[in-house]
Design an enzyme around this catalytic site. Structure first.
Site, PDB file in Angstrom:
ATOM      1  N   HIS A  37       0.967  -1.431  -0.008  1.00 14.12           N
ATOM      2  CA  HIS A  37       0.214   0.104   0.059  1.00 14.12           C
ATOM      3  C   HIS A  37       0.920   1.401  -0.102  1.00 14.12           C
ATOM      4  O   HIS A  37       0.384   2.281  -0.185  1.00 14.12           O
ATOM      5  CB  HIS A  37      -0.753   0.008   1.120  1.00 14.12           C
ATOM      6  CG  HIS A  37      -1.947  -1.087   1.285  1.00 14.12           C
ATOM      7  ND1 HIS A  37      -2.936  -1.105   0.101  1.00 14.12           N
ATOM      8  CD2 HIS A  37      -2.141  -1.916   1.988  1.00 14.12           C
ATOM      9  CE1 HIS A  37      -3.542  -2.040   0.516  1.00 14.12           C
ATOM     10  NE2 HIS A  37      -3.370  -2.683   1.561  1.00 14.12           N
ATOM     11  N   ASP A  39      -2.846 -10.218  -2.737  1.00 11.30           N
ATOM     12  CA  ASP A  39      -3.361  -9.967  -1.367  1.00 11.30           C
ATOM     13  C   ASP A  39      -4.890  -9.706  -1.635  1.00 11.30           C
ATOM     14  O   ASP A  39      -5.458  -9.225  -2.737  1.00 11.30           O
ATOM     15  CB  ASP A  39      -2.789  -8.512  -0.878  1.00 11.30           C
ATOM     16  CG  ASP A  39      -2.927  -8.195   0.573  1.00 11.30           C
ATOM     17  OD1 ASP A  39      -2.156  -8.749   1.603  1.00 11.30           O
ATOM     18  OD2 ASP A  39      -4.024  -7.529   0.553  1.00 11.30           O
ATOM     19  N   ASP A  87      -4.676 -12.892   3.267  1.00 13.82           N
ATOM     20  CA  ASP A  87      -5.846 -12.112   3.907  1.00 13.82           C
ATOM     21  C   ASP A  87      -7.398 -12.526   2.915  1.00 13.82           C
ATOM     22  O   ASP A  87      -8.302 -12.280   3.396  1.00 13.82           O
ATOM     23  CB  ASP A  87      -5.939 -10.632   4.387  1.00 13.82           C
ATOM     24  CG  ASP A  87      -5.119  -9.981   3.059  1.00 13.82           C
ATOM     25  OD1 ASP A  87      -4.665 -10.427   2.138  1.00 13.82           O
ATOM     26  OD2 ASP A  87      -4.783  -8.695   3.671  1.00 13.82           O
ATOM     27  N   HIS A  92      -6.270  -7.051  -0.675  1.00 14.26           N
ATOM     28  CA  HIS A  92      -6.491  -5.382  -0.862  1.00 14.26           C
ATOM     29  C   HIS A  92      -5.734  -5.278  -2.006  1.00 14.26           C
ATOM     30  O   HIS A  92      -4.727  -5.828  -2.107  1.00 14.26           O
ATOM     31  CB  HIS A  92      -5.743  -4.754   0.248  1.00 14.26           C
ATOM     32  CG  HIS A  92      -6.654  -4.941   1.487  1.00 14.26           C
ATOM     33  ND1 HIS A  92      -6.297  -5.988   2.643  1.00 14.26           N
ATOM     34  CD2 HIS A  92      -7.849  -4.903   2.162  1.00 14.26           C
ATOM     35  CE1 HIS A  92      -6.825  -6.232   3.603  1.00 14.26           C
ATOM     36  NE2 HIS A  92      -7.664  -5.608   3.350  1.00 14.26           N
TER      37      HIS A  92
HETATM   38  N1  Q9C Z   1     -10.274  -2.154  10.987  1.00 15.53           N
HETATM   39  C1  Q9C Z   1      -2.850  -5.216   4.230  1.00 15.53           C
HETATM   40  O1  Q9C Z   1      -3.054  -6.406   4.050  1.00 15.53           O
HETATM   41  N2  Q9C Z   1      -7.851  -1.073   7.106  1.00 15.53           N
HETATM   42  N3  Q9C Z   1      -3.268  -4.078   4.524  1.00 15.53           N
HETATM   43  C2  Q9C Z   1      -8.607  -2.103   7.734  1.00 15.53           C
HETATM   44  C3  Q9C Z   1     -10.336  -2.647   9.574  1.00 15.53           C
HETATM   45  C4  Q9C Z   1      -6.647  -1.256   6.611  1.00 15.53           C
HETATM   46  C5  Q9C Z   1      -4.691  -3.980   4.789  1.00 15.53           C
HETATM   47  C6  Q9C Z   1      -9.593  -1.856   8.491  1.00 15.53           C
HETATM   48  C7  Q9C Z   1      -6.481  -2.674   5.930  1.00 15.53           C
HETATM   49  C8  Q9C Z   1      -5.002  -2.692   5.440  1.00 15.53           C
HETATM   50  C9  Q9C Z   1      -1.280  -5.007   3.690  1.00 15.53           C
HETATM   51 ZN    ZN Z   2      -4.334  -7.023   2.291  1.00 14.27          ZN
END
Ligand code: Q9C
Ligand code: ZN
Length: 346
Positions: free
Chosen positions: A164, A200, A289, A202
């Site tokens: 990110h 991933d 994830d 995301h």
């Molecule tokens: N409370 C990676 O998987 N926001 N980043 C999540 C949940 C951020 C994920 C909200 C998610 C970032 C590297």
């Molecule tokens: Zn992620």
């Protein structure tokens, strides 16, 4: 497979992230990597090593000087505001959206935190810079080993994650873009065309933005539809690259609830694109994830599916560097990630 371990990762240990008006415990925790390392000891899929010193010049080709300078001094600045801050994480709370000045570097620390970030979920802690730099060194060392031909594949066993992070911003638990550093290292090591295939949950917004106008690095990402899933503001199918990079970005957004059959079909499309591009080397930002038990994600992959992901990735037949990204079902992170590596082979 060569495995390059960030033994300093525990120095980045965030306490809290902002979620629905509350500070909640960080999902991105040191025990994620501990589980992964434990699984690698049970199932040794490769040789574990540590990186040499980080190539500063390379780091400065992916990230902007003022961003790197900010990160290097941020913790000291935070504590200088108030000695009691040493017991707290630093989180941004104000951002320059459309119409604000991003060219002027504010003197105010909070203003700079916002200038160089895009969410309030990525705490900066006393050891974040040390851990992130060592992680970057792992990604670069993994790519150097592949570029030199001393190994066909390598895994950067590191956190915090990286995909990110952009040229000059942190967010999504990421500070330095390990996958982009690996891709650039492969380019410098003689591979003319390099592909990044991000699996991933995301969207890999940082990696996409870093290479968006370049024709020598293809970026492909399979991820939760940004209309409902983080990082929300990038990752749509119509983002195809610009300038020299036109046609060199492919997003494959998938709806919440996507299971392995549909996910795997999208991976096949991504691999077809890697082939069409004529990639000579591959970087895989590996997040697990996508797992059904992940607490912040909504695909339904099962542990056994990760072997198939590894096999499918191996079918590209390319020298490959994996970087470790997300995956927050802590107890299963190691099993799922090592399943990919085992399925991939060496
Ligand atoms: N409370 C990676 O998987 N926001 N980043 C999540 C949940 C951020 C994920 C909200 C998610 C970032 C590297
Ligand atoms: Zn992620």
């Amino acid at each position: 497979m060569l495995i390059v371990h960030n033994t300093l990762h525990r120095q980045h240990a965030g306490r809290h992230e902002m979620f629905r008006g509350r500070l909640v415990p960080c999902h991105e925790s040191p025990d994620r990597l501990d589980h992964l390392l434990a699984e690698l000891h049970k199932r040794p899929v490769g040789t574990i090593t540590e990186p040499g010193p980080l190539d500063e010049a390379l780091l400065a080709r992916i990230h902007s000087p003022r961003y790197l300078q900010f990160l290097a001094g941020a913790w000291d600045e935070w504590v200088a505001l108030d000695p009691a801050n040493a017991e707290l994480d630093a989180l941004p709370s104000v951002w320059p959206v459309r119409g604000f000045r991003a060219d002027v570097l504010p003197a105010n620390f909070a203003a700079r935190m916002g200038l160089f970030s895009f969410d309030a979920g990525t705490p900066l802690t006393a050891g974040s810079w040390t851990a992130a730099r060592q992680g970057a060194a792992c990604a670069v060392a993994a790519a150097q080993a592949v570029a030199s031909g001393s190994t066909r594949s390598a895994f950067a066993l590191t956190r915090p994650p990286g995909h990110h992070a952009g040229t000059d911003f942190f967010g999504g638990y990421c500070f330095l873009n390990n996958a982009a550093l690996a891709a650039q290292t492969l380019r410098d090591g003689g591979f003319e065309r390099v592909a990044v295939l991000d699996v991933d949950y995301h969207h890999g917004n940082g990696t996409q933005s870093i290479f968006y106008a370049r024709g020598d690095v293809l970026t492909v990402s399979l991820h939760g539809d940004p209309s409902t899933e983080y990082p929300f503001y990038l990752g749509y199918a119509d983002e195809r690259g610009e300038g020299e990079g036109a046609g060199c970005n492919l997003n494959l957004p998938l709806p919440r609830g996507t299971g392995f059959a549909d996910w795997r079909a999208a991976l096949g499309r991504g691999l077809d694109e890697v082939k069409r591009f004529g990639a000579q080397a591959l970087v895989v930002p590996l997040g697990v994830d996508t797992f059904e038990g992940d607490p912040i994600s909504a695909f339904t992959l099962r542990s056994a599916d990760y072997f198939d992901i590894g096999r499918d990735l191996a079918s590209a037949g390319l020298p490959t560097v994996f970087t470790f990204e997300g995956g927050y079902a802590v107890a299963e992170v190691g099993i799922n990630a090592v399943n990919v590596l085992e399925g991939f082979g060496s």
